[in-house]
Write a protein that holds these residues in place. Structure first.
Motif, PDB file in Angstrom:
ATOM      1  N   ASP A  14      24.858 -39.388  75.014  1.00  0.00           N
ATOM      2  CA  ASP A  14      25.981 -39.710  75.810  1.00  0.00           C
ATOM      3  C   ASP A  14      25.712 -39.431  77.160  1.00  0.00           C
ATOM      4  OD1 ASP A  14      27.928 -40.880  74.234  1.00  0.00           O
ATOM      5  OD2 ASP A  14      28.232 -38.897  73.253  1.00  0.00           O
ATOM      6  N   LEU A  15      24.399 -39.115  77.582  1.00  0.00           N
ATOM      7  CA  LEU A  15      24.406 -37.955  78.608  1.00  0.00           C
ATOM      8  C   LEU A  15      23.692 -39.168  79.007  1.00  0.00           C
ATOM      9  CD1 LEU A  15      23.458 -35.218  80.089  1.00  0.00           C
ATOM     10  CD2 LEU A  15      20.884 -35.639  79.418  1.00  0.00           C
ATOM     11  N   TRP A  16      22.356 -40.027  78.549  1.00  0.00           N
ATOM     12  CA  TRP A  16      22.506 -40.813  80.114  1.00  0.00           C
ATOM     13  C   TRP A  16      22.425 -41.636  80.588  1.00  0.00           C
ATOM     14  CZ3 TRP A  16      18.268 -38.148  79.761  1.00  0.00           C
ATOM     15  CH2 TRP A  16      17.914 -37.242  78.640  1.00  0.00           C
ATOM     16  N   PRO A  17      23.579 -42.448  79.835  1.00  0.00           N
ATOM     17  CA  PRO A  17      24.565 -43.507  80.865  1.00  0.00           C
ATOM     18  C   PRO A  17      25.366 -42.436  82.058  1.00  0.00           C
ATOM     19  CG  PRO A  17      25.105 -43.640  78.715  1.00  0.00           C
ATOM     20  CD  PRO A  17      24.544 -42.914  78.614  1.00  0.00           C
ATOM     21  N   GLN A  18      25.790 -42.035  81.345  1.00  0.00           N
ATOM     22  CA  GLN A  18      26.899 -40.984  82.666  1.00  0.00           C
ATOM     23  C   GLN A  18      25.663 -40.537  83.946  1.00  0.00           C
ATOM     24  OE1 GLN A  18      29.653 -37.522  81.103  1.00  0.00           O
ATOM     25  NE2 GLN A  18      29.614 -38.690  79.175  1.00  0.00           N
ATOM     26  N   LEU A  19      24.235 -39.984  83.819  1.00  0.00           N
ATOM     27  CA  LEU A  19      23.383 -39.968  84.237  1.00  0.00           C
ATOM     28  C   LEU A  19      22.846 -40.701  85.573  1.00  0.00           C
ATOM     29  CD1 LEU A  19      21.622 -37.804  85.322  1.00  0.00           C
ATOM     30  CD2 LEU A  19      19.671 -38.515  83.798  1.00  0.00           C
ATOM     31  N   GLU A  20      22.451 -41.825  84.540  1.00  0.00           N
ATOM     32  CA  GLU A  20      22.174 -43.135  85.370  1.00  0.00           C
ATOM     33  C   GLU A  20      23.883 -43.458  86.164  1.00  0.00           C
ATOM     34  OE1 GLU A  20      21.667 -45.658  82.154  1.00  0.00           O
ATOM     35  OE2 GLU A  20      19.454 -45.823  82.561  1.00  0.00           O
ATOM     36  N   ALA A  21      24.861 -43.642  86.492  1.00  0.00           N
ATOM     37  CA  ALA A  21      26.012 -43.662  86.902  1.00  0.00           C
ATOM     38  C   ALA A  21      25.932 -42.589  88.452  1.00  0.00           C
ATOM     39  CB  ALA A  21      27.168 -43.553  85.903  1.00  0.00           C
ATOM     40  N   GLN A  22      25.145 -42.065  88.398  1.00  0.00           N
ATOM     41  CA  GLN A  22      24.989 -41.078  89.196  1.00  0.00           C
ATOM     42  C   GLN A  22      24.435 -40.763  89.880  1.00  0.00           C
ATOM     43  OE1 GLN A  22      28.151 -37.380  87.882  1.00  0.00           O
ATOM     44  NE2 GLN A  22      27.193 -38.126  86.127  1.00  0.00           N
ATOM     45  N   VAL A  23      22.827 -41.161  89.604  1.00  0.00           N
ATOM     46  CA  VAL A  23      21.700 -40.791  90.275  1.00  0.00           C
ATOM     47  C   VAL A  23      20.601 -42.484  90.111  1.00  0.00           C
ATOM     48  CG1 VAL A  23      19.737 -39.216  89.729  1.00  0.00           C
ATOM     49  CG2 VAL A  23      22.207 -38.549  89.450  1.00  0.00           C
ATOM     50  N   ASP A  24      20.085 -42.169  90.704  1.00  0.00           N
ATOM     51  CA  ASP A  24      18.867 -43.429  90.929  1.00  0.00           C
ATOM     52  C   ASP A  24      17.324 -42.473  90.099  1.00  0.00           C
ATOM     53  OD1 ASP A  24      20.012 -45.503  92.097  1.00  0.00           O
ATOM     54  OD2 ASP A  24      19.938 -44.354  94.479  1.00  0.00           O
ATOM     55  N   LEU A  25      17.649 -43.390  88.885  1.00  0.00           N
ATOM     56  CA  LEU A  25      16.611 -42.766  88.237  1.00  0.00           C
ATOM     57  C   LEU A  25      15.560 -43.053  88.483  1.00  0.00           C
ATOM     58  CD1 LEU A  25      17.834 -42.365  84.861  1.00  0.00           C
ATOM     59  CD2 LEU A  25      18.170 -39.985  86.126  1.00  0.00           C
ATOM     60  N   PRO A  26      14.513 -42.432  88.695  1.00  0.00           N
ATOM     61  CA  PRO A  26      12.850 -43.015  88.874  1.00  0.00           C
ATOM     62  C   PRO A  26      12.734 -43.929  87.808  1.00  0.00           C
ATOM     63  CG  PRO A  26      12.222 -40.943  88.608  1.00  0.00           C
ATOM     64  CD  PRO A  26      13.514 -41.171  88.494  1.00  0.00           C
ATOM     65  N   LEU A  27      11.917 -45.260  87.500  1.00  0.00           N
ATOM     66  CA  LEU A  27      11.829 -46.661  87.276  1.00  0.00           C
ATOM     67  C   LEU A  27      10.877 -45.640  85.551  1.00  0.00           C
ATOM     68  CD1 LEU A  27      10.384 -49.164  89.699  1.00  0.00           C
ATOM     69  CD2 LEU A  27      12.219 -48.941  88.128  1.00  0.00           C
ATOM     70  N   HIS A  28       9.862 -44.580  85.712  1.00  0.00           N
ATOM     71  CA  HIS A  28       8.997 -43.879  85.093  1.00  0.00           C
ATOM     72  C   HIS A  28      10.031 -42.987  84.377  1.00  0.00           C
ATOM     73  CE1 HIS A  28       8.675 -40.896  87.949  1.00  0.00           C
ATOM     74  NE2 HIS A  28       8.451 -40.330  87.729  1.00  0.00           N
ATOM     75  N   PHE A  29      11.477 -42.707  84.093  1.00  0.00           N
ATOM     76  CA  PHE A  29      11.999 -42.100  83.810  1.00  0.00           C
ATOM     77  C   PHE A  29      12.067 -42.329  81.923  1.00  0.00           C
ATOM     78  CE2 PHE A  29      16.227 -40.263  82.557  1.00  0.00           C
ATOM     79  CZ  PHE A  29      15.970 -38.499  82.471  1.00  0.00           C
ATOM     80  N   GLY A  30      12.019 -40.917  81.668  1.00  0.00           N
ATOM     81  CA  GLY A  30      11.617 -40.897  80.237  1.00  0.00           C
ATOM     82  C   GLY A  30      13.439 -40.894  79.275  1.00  0.00           C
ATOM     83  N   TYR A  31      14.059 -40.898  79.645  1.00  0.00           N
ATOM     84  CA  TYR A  31      14.585 -40.840  78.897  1.00  0.00           C
ATOM     85  C   TYR A  31      14.513 -39.378  77.778  1.00  0.00           C
ATOM     86  CZ  TYR A  31      16.302 -44.130  81.058  1.00  0.00           C
ATOM     87  OH  TYR A  31      17.176 -44.942  82.235  1.00  0.00           O
ATOM     88  N   ASN A  32      14.305 -38.114  77.929  1.00  0.00           N
ATOM     89  CA  ASN A  32      14.010 -36.869  77.481  1.00  0.00           C
ATOM     90  C   ASN A  32      14.279 -36.101  78.024  1.00  0.00           C
ATOM     91  OD1 ASN A  32      11.292 -35.460  78.487  1.00  0.00           O
ATOM     92  ND2 ASN A  32      11.243 -37.630  77.331  1.00  0.00           N
ATOM     93  N   LEU A  33      15.013 -34.817  77.806  1.00  0.00           N
ATOM     94  CA  LEU A  33      14.804 -33.208  77.997  1.00  0.00           C
ATOM     95  C   LEU A  33      13.675 -32.303  78.707  1.00  0.00           C
ATOM     96  CD1 LEU A  33      17.072 -31.627  75.664  1.00  0.00           C
ATOM     97  CD2 LEU A  33      17.909 -32.909  77.300  1.00  0.00           C
ATOM     98  N   ASP A  34      12.114 -33.008  78.583  1.00  0.00           N
ATOM     99  CA  ASP A  34      11.480 -32.861  80.201  1.00  0.00           C
ATOM    100  C   ASP A  34      11.780 -33.884  81.199  1.00  0.00           C
ATOM    101  OD1 ASP A  34      10.455 -31.161  78.542  1.00  0.00           O
ATOM    102  OD2 ASP A  34       8.504 -32.502  77.312  1.00  0.00           O
ATOM    103  N   ALA A  35      11.930 -35.010  81.170  1.00  0.00           N
ATOM    104  CA  ALA A  35      12.112 -36.235  82.327  1.00  0.00           C
ATOM    105  C   ALA A  35      13.616 -35.746  83.103  1.00  0.00           C
ATOM    106  CB  ALA A  35      12.317 -37.668  81.607  1.00  0.00           C
TER     107      ALA A  35
END
Length: 89
Positions: A14-35
């Motif tokens: 549920d976190l990732w779509p909310q983050l994507e809607a608010q932030v321009d993520l880098p292309l290499h974003f890994g969709y994990n807690l380290d990223a």
């Protein structure tokens, strides 16, 4: 101050779509807690406020391990920079 808000988190999925809607993520974003830590601690311009709405409901829905892992990621990112605040509501 830019703000990133999360609510109704029942899992990390549920976190990732909310983050994507608010932030321009880098292309290499890994969709994990380290990223997530990397983006929050270095990639976003500050000052920054991070708000986790209904965090106690998320704790129940996500389970203790996932909740603590996400909370620690948020806290570690806030501690890594002087211009970020974390608000649990």
């Amino acid at each position: 101050m830019p703000m990133i808000e999360f609510s109704n988190l029942r899992s990390l999925d549920d976190l990732w779509p909310q983050l994507e809607a608010q932030v321009d993520l880098p292309l290499h974003f890994g969709y994990n807690l380290d990223a997530l830590f990397d983006v929050l601690s270095t990639d976003l311009e500050g000052p920054l406020t991070l708000v986790w709405h209904q965090h106690e409901a998320s704790r129940t829905a996500m389970g203790e391990d996932a909740y603590i892992a996400l909370l620690m990621t948020f806290e570690d990112a806030a501690n890594a920079r002087m211009d970020m605040e974390l608000h649990l509501q």
